[in-house]
Write an enzyme that holds these catalytic residues in place. Structure first.
Site, short mmCIF file in Angstrom:
data_model
loop_
_atom_site.label_atom_id
_atom_site.label_comp_id
_atom_site.label_asym_id
_atom_site.label_seq_id
_atom_site.Cartn_x
_atom_site.Cartn_y
_atom_site.Cartn_z
N THR A 88 -15.85 -2.56 -9.80
CA THR A 88 -17.04 -1.83 -9.36
C THR A 88 -18.19 -1.98 -10.35
OG1 THR A 88 -17.90 0.41 -9.01
CG2 THR A 88 -16.00 0.24 -10.44
N ASP A 89 -19.43 -1.84 -9.87
CA ASP A 89 -20.59 -1.86 -10.76
C ASP A 89 -20.63 -0.61 -11.66
OD1 ASP A 89 -21.30 0.03 -8.82
OD2 ASP A 89 -23.17 -0.94 -8.23
N GLU A 90 -19.86 0.41 -11.30
CA GLU A 90 -19.91 1.67 -12.06
C GLU A 90 -19.40 1.50 -13.49
OE1 GLU A 90 -18.76 5.25 -10.07
OE2 GLU A 90 -19.10 4.37 -8.09
N ARG B 89 -28.71 3.86 -5.55
CA ARG B 89 -27.58 2.95 -5.42
C ARG B 89 -28.00 1.72 -4.63
NH1 ARG B 89 -26.39 6.01 -8.76
NH2 ARG B 89 -24.57 7.39 -8.90
N LYS C 36 -21.46 16.34 -11.82
CA LYS C 36 -21.38 16.26 -13.28
C LYS C 36 -21.47 14.81 -13.73
CE LYS C 36 -18.24 20.01 -14.60
NZ LYS C 36 -16.87 20.23 -15.10
N LEU D 157 -0.07 4.14 0.96
CA LEU D 157 -0.54 5.07 2.01
C LEU D 157 -0.76 6.45 1.42
CD1 LEU D 157 1.53 3.95 5.17
CD2 LEU D 157 -0.78 3.23 4.45
N THR D 158 -1.67 6.53 0.45
CA THR D 158 -2.12 7.83 -0.05
C THR D 158 -3.00 8.44 1.05
OG1 THR D 158 -4.20 6.94 -0.92
CG2 THR D 158 -2.26 6.88 -2.40
N ASP E 240 0.86 -1.19 0.00
CA ASP E 240 0.00 0.00 0.00
C ASP E 240 0.89 1.24 0.00
OD1 ASP E 240 -3.25 0.47 1.04
OD2 ASP E 240 -1.86 2.18 0.99
N TYR F 247 -13.19 8.00 -13.10
CA TYR F 247 -12.97 6.87 -12.17
C TYR F 247 -13.45 5.56 -12.79
CZ TYR F 247 -14.20 3.51 -8.49
OH TYR F 247 -14.34 2.36 -7.75
N SER F 248 -14.73 5.53 -13.23
CA SER F 248 -15.27 4.26 -13.71
C SER F 248 -14.60 3.84 -15.02
CB SER F 248 -16.80 4.31 -13.84
OG SER F 248 -17.22 5.39 -14.61
N LYS G 8 -11.45 2.16 -14.05
CA LYS G 8 -11.71 0.81 -13.51
C LYS G 8 -12.07 -0.15 -14.65
CE LYS G 8 -11.74 -0.42 -9.76
NZ LYS G 8 -10.69 -0.91 -8.81
N PRO H 181 -24.51 17.85 2.29
CA PRO H 181 -24.86 18.28 0.93
C PRO H 181 -25.55 17.17 0.14
CG PRO H 181 -22.53 17.66 1.04
CD PRO H 181 -23.12 17.36 2.39
N ASN I 138 -20.28 0.15 -1.13
CA ASN I 138 -20.00 -0.43 0.19
C ASN I 138 -20.28 0.58 1.29
OD1 ASN I 138 -17.41 -2.88 -0.02
ND2 ASN I 138 -18.61 -2.15 -1.74
P1 NAD Z 1 -9.86 3.32 -0.47
O1 NAD Z 1 -9.70 4.60 -1.22
O2 NAD Z 1 -10.42 3.34 0.90
O3 NAD Z 1 -8.45 2.58 -0.38
C1 NAD Z 1 -7.56 2.51 -1.45
C2 NAD Z 1 -6.22 2.03 -0.90
O4 NAD Z 1 -5.32 1.92 -2.01
C3 NAD Z 1 -5.59 3.01 0.08
O5 NAD Z 1 -5.08 2.31 1.20
C4 NAD Z 1 -4.47 3.67 -0.73
O6 NAD Z 1 -3.37 4.08 0.08
C5 NAD Z 1 -4.09 2.54 -1.69
N1 NAD Z 1 -3.47 3.03 -2.91
C6 NAD Z 1 -3.93 4.03 -3.71
N2 NAD Z 1 -3.07 4.22 -4.74
C7 NAD Z 1 -2.07 3.31 -4.58
C8 NAD Z 1 -0.90 3.00 -5.33
N3 NAD Z 1 -0.58 3.67 -6.45
N4 NAD Z 1 -0.10 2.01 -4.89
C9 NAD Z 1 -0.41 1.31 -3.75
N5 NAD Z 1 -1.48 1.58 -3.02
C10 NAD Z 1 -2.31 2.56 -3.42
O7 NAD Z 1 -10.72 2.37 -1.42
P2 NAD Z 1 -11.83 1.28 -1.05
O8 NAD Z 1 -13.14 1.97 -0.90
O9 NAD Z 1 -11.31 0.42 0.03
O10 NAD Z 1 -11.89 0.48 -2.41
C11 NAD Z 1 -11.08 -0.67 -2.65
C12 NAD Z 1 -11.36 -1.20 -4.04
O11 NAD Z 1 -12.74 -1.50 -4.17
C13 NAD Z 1 -11.03 -0.19 -5.15
O12 NAD Z 1 -10.42 -0.89 -6.21
C14 NAD Z 1 -12.39 0.37 -5.56
O13 NAD Z 1 -12.38 0.75 -6.91
C15 NAD Z 1 -13.28 -0.84 -5.32
N6 NAD Z 1 -14.68 -0.48 -5.03
C16 NAD Z 1 -15.01 0.25 -3.94
C17 NAD Z 1 -16.36 0.54 -3.68
C18 NAD Z 1 -16.80 1.31 -2.46
O14 NAD Z 1 -18.00 1.48 -2.28
N7 NAD Z 1 -15.90 1.77 -1.60
C19 NAD Z 1 -17.34 0.11 -4.56
C20 NAD Z 1 -16.97 -0.62 -5.67
C21 NAD Z 1 -15.64 -0.92 -5.88
#
Ligand code: NAD
Length: 328
Positions: A127-129, A215, A276, A39-40, A37, A151-152, A155, A206, A181
């Protein structure tokens, strides 16, 4: 024999819940987890406190686009479960560059290294998106991709790249596409934790447009259950939708959150211009994962939401510093 699993994005919302579950009492046992990770802003080491010191856990801070690092980590791993992504649609509308870099280039870097290192299974969490927007009915996995936000689109590109390693090289790639989620440890920029944390502080929330966007809501326990079924019993080259079974308009979701937080609509809700390109409705058909792998969502939405609000009430120490970090 111990399964070695590389989990990317394991310090984020869903990835950390997956790691805590794998290494917890409900987990399969006999797994070793290495989290990669970067850690963004969205990654939080505190999300992994529960498993730090576990003999089956390692953490590597690094970027999934770093080819050298990824190639060095891959040998010896049996499986990859890939969560790492830029995940917030609104941020992608402000600028999509980081989404393309991490989600597209990062996924390619990982899947290519996995293939070269002889990894057995690559689970790509999507993702479903990617399907776009649907007014009636639900999407099966065979539905054409029609993503609308940066984003979508990133993905969808990553899904196709991951699956191309199955089509071209025969790598066992499995793709999951889940709905929205919710649950604890959710970064407070996303609608559910944003609204809860604002309401707990007596602030305003908002609501986009007329609030009629719909959703499907999926509790993280059920999402993790679905991913585990796909990892352990899914088939190579297949896509599995994972849904929660509770469709709500944003208005209805807001009403339930206000109720749970003891807040009033007129005093708390601010109507803001719509996002948008805001997709009207998402709805996944989960017949495949239910019939093939026995997936049934177990968390009823009212219970899950009440538990989530309770968790945020009790964990101000977790979310208050994050709000400042994300300038919310
Ligand atoms: P999140 O944003 O909470 O976590 C993303 C994690 O990825 C973070 O820990 C970040 O530090 C790490 N990360 C980001 N860029 C990175 C890089 N370049 N290298 C290494 N690590 C990196 O996301 P989440 O909500 O836990 O989602 C996890 C996955 O599930 C994603 O792929 C997202 O597209 C998918 N998803 C999420 C949801 C939702 O409702 N949250 C829905 C559908 C799909």
């Amino acid at each position: 024999m111990t399964q070695r699993i590389l989990v990317t994005g394991g310090a984020g919302f869903i990835g950390s819940h997956y790691v805590r579950t794998l290494l917890g009492p409900e987990g399969p046992g006999d797994v070793h987890v290495t989290v990669l990770d970067k850690l963004t802003y969205a990654g939080n080491p505190a999300n992994l406190d529960e498993v730090r010191g576990h003999p089956g856990f390692d953490f590597v801070r690094g970027d999934i686009t770093d080819g050298e690092l990824v190639a060095a980590l891959m040998p010896g791993q049996d499986q990859v479960v890939h969560f790492a992504a830029e995940s917030h649609v609104d941020r992608s509308i402000d600028g999509g560059g980081e989404f393309v870099r991490t989600n597209v280039l990062g996924t390619h870097t990982l899947v290519d290294a996995a293939y070269r290192a002889g990894v057995t299974t690559f689970v790509h969490v999507s993702t479903d998106e990617v399907y776009g927007s649907i007014d009636e009915g639900s999407w099966p996995e065979t539905h054409p991709l029609d993503p609308h936000s940066p984003y979508s689109a990133s993905k969808a590109s990553s899904d196709l790249l991951a699956l191309s390693y199955h089509g071209t090289h025969g790598l066992d790639v499995r793709v999951t596409r889940c709905s929205n989620n919710y649950g604890h440890h959710h970064f407070p920029e996303k609608v559910v934790p944003l609204f809860i944390t604002r309401l707990l502080d007596g602030g305003k929330v908002p609501l986009y447009g007329d609030g009629s966007n719909i959703r499907d809501w999926l509790h993280i326990d059920d999402h993790v259950q679905g991913i585990e079924l796909v990892r352990t019993k899914g088939r190579a080259g297949e896509i599995y939708n994972i849904g929660g079974g509770t469709e709500l308009s944003n208005r209805d979701l807001t009403r339930l959150l206000l109720e749970e937080c003891g807040a009033d609509w007129d005093a708390s809700v601010v109507h803001v211009p719509d996002r948008k390109g805001h997709d009207r409705r998402y709805s996944v058909d989960c017949t495949k994962i239910r019939e093939e792998l026995g997936y049934v969502p177990r968390k009823d939405f009212a219970t899950g939401l009440a538990e989530t609000v309770r968790w945020y009430r009790q964990h101000r120490d977790w979310w208050e510093p994050l709000r400042a970090k994300a300038a919310l």
